[in-house]
Design an enzyme around this catalytic site. Structure first.
Site, PDB file in Angstrom:
ATOM      1  N   GLY A  32      47.790  38.293  50.038  1.00 34.10           N
ATOM      2  CA  GLY A  32      47.479  39.641  50.518  1.00 34.10           C
ATOM      3  C   GLY A  32      45.979  39.861  50.577  1.00 34.10           C
ATOM      4  N   GLY A  33      45.194  38.798  50.307  1.00 33.74           N
ATOM      5  CA  GLY A  33      43.729  38.887  50.373  1.00 33.74           C
ATOM      6  C   GLY A  33      43.224  38.361  51.713  1.00 33.74           C
ATOM      7  N   ASP A  87      41.055  35.872  52.303  1.00 37.30           N
ATOM      8  CA  ASP A  87      40.912  34.416  52.434  1.00 37.30           C
ATOM      9  C   ASP A  87      42.211  33.756  52.916  1.00 37.30           C
ATOM     10  OD1 ASP A  87      38.308  34.608  51.538  1.00 37.30           O
ATOM     11  OD2 ASP A  87      38.873  34.362  49.445  1.00 37.30           O
ATOM     12  N   CYS A 111      47.439  27.811  36.213  1.00 41.36           N
ATOM     13  CA  CYS A 111      48.208  28.406  37.313  1.00 41.36           C
ATOM     14  C   CYS A 111      48.165  27.489  38.541  1.00 41.36           C
ATOM     15  CB  CYS A 111      47.672  29.791  37.653  1.00 41.36           C
ATOM     16  SG  CYS A 111      48.521  30.538  39.059  1.00 41.36           S
ATOM     17  N   CYS A 152      44.359  37.308  36.974  1.00 42.35           N
ATOM     18  CA  CYS A 152      45.249  38.000  37.912  1.00 42.35           C
ATOM     19  C   CYS A 152      46.251  38.917  37.229  1.00 42.35           C
ATOM     20  CB  CYS A 152      45.930  37.010  38.838  1.00 42.35           C
ATOM     21  SG  CYS A 152      46.886  35.765  37.987  1.00 42.35           S
TER      22      CYS A 152
HETATM   23  N1  LIG Z   1      50.568  35.751  44.925  1.00 44.65           N
HETATM   24  C1  LIG Z   1      50.272  34.704  45.690  1.00 44.65           C
HETATM   25  N2  LIG Z   1      51.186  34.190  46.544  1.00 44.65           N
HETATM   26  C2  LIG Z   1      50.902  33.121  47.327  1.00 44.65           C
HETATM   27  N3  LIG Z   1      49.710  32.501  47.324  1.00 44.65           N
HETATM   28  C3  LIG Z   1      48.753  32.965  46.502  1.00 44.65           C
HETATM   29  C4  LIG Z   1      48.979  34.085  45.640  1.00 44.65           C
HETATM   30  N4  LIG Z   1      47.837  34.310  44.944  1.00 44.65           N
HETATM   31  C5  LIG Z   1      46.948  33.391  45.354  1.00 44.65           C
HETATM   32  N5  LIG Z   1      47.477  32.572  46.292  1.00 44.65           N
HETATM   33  C6  LIG Z   1      46.822  31.466  47.012  1.00 44.65           C
HETATM   34  O1  LIG Z   1      45.796  30.900  46.216  1.00 44.65           O
HETATM   35  C7  LIG Z   1      44.512  31.073  46.860  1.00 44.65           C
HETATM   36  C8  LIG Z   1      43.420  31.306  45.851  1.00 44.65           C
HETATM   37  O2  LIG Z   1      43.777  32.359  45.023  1.00 44.65           O
HETATM   38  P1  LIG Z   1      42.714  33.353  44.401  1.00 44.65           P
HETATM   39  O3  LIG Z   1      43.446  34.203  43.432  1.00 44.65           O
HETATM   40  O4  LIG Z   1      41.537  32.581  43.990  1.00 44.65           O
HETATM   41  O5  LIG Z   1      42.461  34.245  45.673  1.00 44.65           O
HETATM   42  P2  LIG Z   1      41.201  34.720  46.444  1.00 44.65           P
HETATM   43  O6  LIG Z   1      40.087  33.742  46.415  1.00 44.65           O
HETATM   44  O7  LIG Z   1      40.973  36.109  46.049  1.00 44.65           O
HETATM   45  O8  LIG Z   1      41.849  34.624  47.916  1.00 44.65           O
HETATM   46  P3  LIG Z   1      42.555  35.734  48.734  1.00 44.65           P
HETATM   47  O9  LIG Z   1      41.413  36.447  49.448  1.00 44.65           O
HETATM   48  O10 LIG Z   1      43.453  35.011  49.669  1.00 44.65           O
HETATM   49  O11 LIG Z   1      43.275  36.607  47.748  1.00 44.65           O
HETATM   50  C9  LIG Z   1      44.728  32.230  47.830  1.00 44.65           C
HETATM   51  O12 LIG Z   1      43.813  32.187  48.890  1.00 44.65           O
HETATM   52  C10 LIG Z   1      46.157  32.010  48.269  1.00 44.65           C
HETATM   53  O13 LIG Z   1      46.224  31.006  49.271  1.00 44.65           O
END
Ligand SMILES: Nc1ncnc2c1ncn2[C@@H]1O[C@H](COP(=O)(O)OP(=O)(O)OP(=O)(O)O)[C@@H](O)[C@H]1O
Length: 370
Positions: free
Chosen positions: A15-16, A18, A103, A199
């Site tokens: 949901g972000g 990236d 994780c 998280c």
């Molecule tokens: N709840 C989730 N479900 C599926 N994939 C996840 C989830 N949380 C994280 N990911 C995957 O792991 C990656 C890295 O996670 P991180 O928590 O570092 O997010 P981030 O760098 O804030 O990226 P994003 O902007 O996508 O949230 C994410 O880009 C996504 O591809």
């Protein structure tokens, strides 16, 4: 090599921004893309408000915009057993764990990867700032191009099998470039704020959160000279090198400088503090790790030099790695290092390549002659 249209890639979507751009780019490149959202933690508050639900709504919006199917999976049980229990156990042992490394190994590139393969996928993709390159007959984990955002530190526990199935489609880009793509494509998450912190804790107060799970055991705060200078409300709330929150004020010390945490005596439940940000007791000269993972299948068998990080975002430090057995290493620092913390990860690099890493178990304090 399969053509993109015959290659199914399942994107882990948080949901972000990236992971939204990750899915968007893969779709643009012609891959058969599916989005998947994991629910790992029930964070519904007393008002029925749940951030995971909001994040899923963002995943849904973006997938509809891009025109890809999406699924949701629930790994709350697995996350509880494999990540959260470890997190609490480490705190119980007076250490400062890194749940993100666990994780990645157990959930994203463990449970999720298995699930993704069940969906008939060829690859899993995530929005991590890291790169996978196939060179000299094996998969290499390479730092993200955006050195500010590089996430290889958290990916150090991955192996060849996992990397062979992984794509990091934004690893060669900078964060501003990723945002710009999201804005240009009009993605629903283009302006969404980056998530911060652990998280499952999110924006909540860390102390209150931990209190719900671990009983706090108050005890004495002692100076390095053995004088009692105050009380602490539980060793788990403190981390080495930390300044604030000691609540002992000035007046007890010799130099009038602020106090810093330099050690935890678990047996006596005592927090040890020293005056000054650069007190010698805060420094160490080597560490031992007993659970080291090497990303390459060609594991090092004798002493070598490389660089290492002892915490995320720390500049690389020059070290010598002595191999003790398959998973145990002693890492000797070229220069004494400040606040190297048991429970955190030590991660090894050769230039841009991440070689692997392990959990910091023990550190050797700088011999201060005392
Ligand atoms: N709840 C989730 N479900 C599926 N994939 C996840 C989830 N949380 C994280 N990911 C995957 O792991 C990656 C890295 O996670 P991180 O928590 O570092 O997010 P981030 O760098 O804030 O990226 P994003 O902007 O996508 O949230 C994410 O880009 C996504 O591809």
């Amino acid at each position: 090599m399969k053509r993109p249209e015959d290659t199914r890639v399942v994107v882990g979507m948080s949901g972000g921004v990236d992971s939204s751009v990750t899915a968007y780019l893969l779709k643009q490149q012609g891959y058969d893309v599916i989005g998947i959202f994991m629910k790992n933690w029930d964070d519904t508050d007393e008002f029925g408000h749940c951030t995971a639900e909001e994040d899923f709504q963002d995943v849904r919006r973006v997938c509809d915009q891009i025109g890809i199917p999406y699924y949701t999976v629930n790994f709350e049980k697995e996350y509880m057993e494999k990540v959260f229990q470890y997190f609490l156990d480490e705190y119980r042992r007076g250490r400062t764990p890194n749940p993100d490394v666990m994780c990645n190994r157990e959930i994203k590139f463990g449970e999720l990867l298995t699930k993704v393969m069940d969906l008939g996928a060829d690859y899993i993709a995530t929005g991590h700032y890291a790169q996978v390159k196939f060179q000299d007959g094996e998969y290499k984990l390479i730092r993200g191009k955006d050195t500010n955002k590089d996430q290889t530190y958290f990916l150090n526990a991955l192996n060849q099998k996992q990397l062979s199935k992984t794509m990091f489609p934004i690893g060669h880009m900078s964060k501003p470039e990723v945002r710009e793509i999201a804005v240009k494509a009009g993605l629903a998450t283009a302006k969404k704020k980056d998530s911060t912190g652990i998280c499952f804790i999110g924006e909540r107060n860390f102390r209150e959160f931990l209190q719900n799970y671990l009983p706090a055991k108050p005890g004495n705060i002692e100076s390095v000279d053995g004088d009692v200078v105050g009380r602490h409300d539980g060793l788990m709330y403190y981390t080495l090198g930390q300044r604030q929150g000691l609540g002992i004020g000035g007046g007890h010390g010799k130099t009038g400088e602020p106090w810093f945490v330099v050690d935890k005596d678990l047996e006596r439940n005592v927090l040890i503090v020293a005056e000054g940000a650069d007190h010698p007791r805060m420094f160490s000269t080597s560490l031992v790790s007993t659970d080291v993972n090497w990303i390459s299948d060609r594991k090092p068998i004798s002493t070598f030099t490389c660089t290492a990080k002892f915490r995320y975002r720390q500049p690389d430090q020059q070290v010598t790695v002595h191999i003790r057995d398959d998973h145990t290493v002693e890492v000797v620092f070229d220069k004494p290092q400040k606040a190297v913390t048991p429970g955190q990860a030590v991660v090894f690099y050769n230039g841009e390549e991440c070689l692997g890493g392990g959990t910091i178990d023990k550190v050797t304090p700088l011999d201060t002659g005392k």
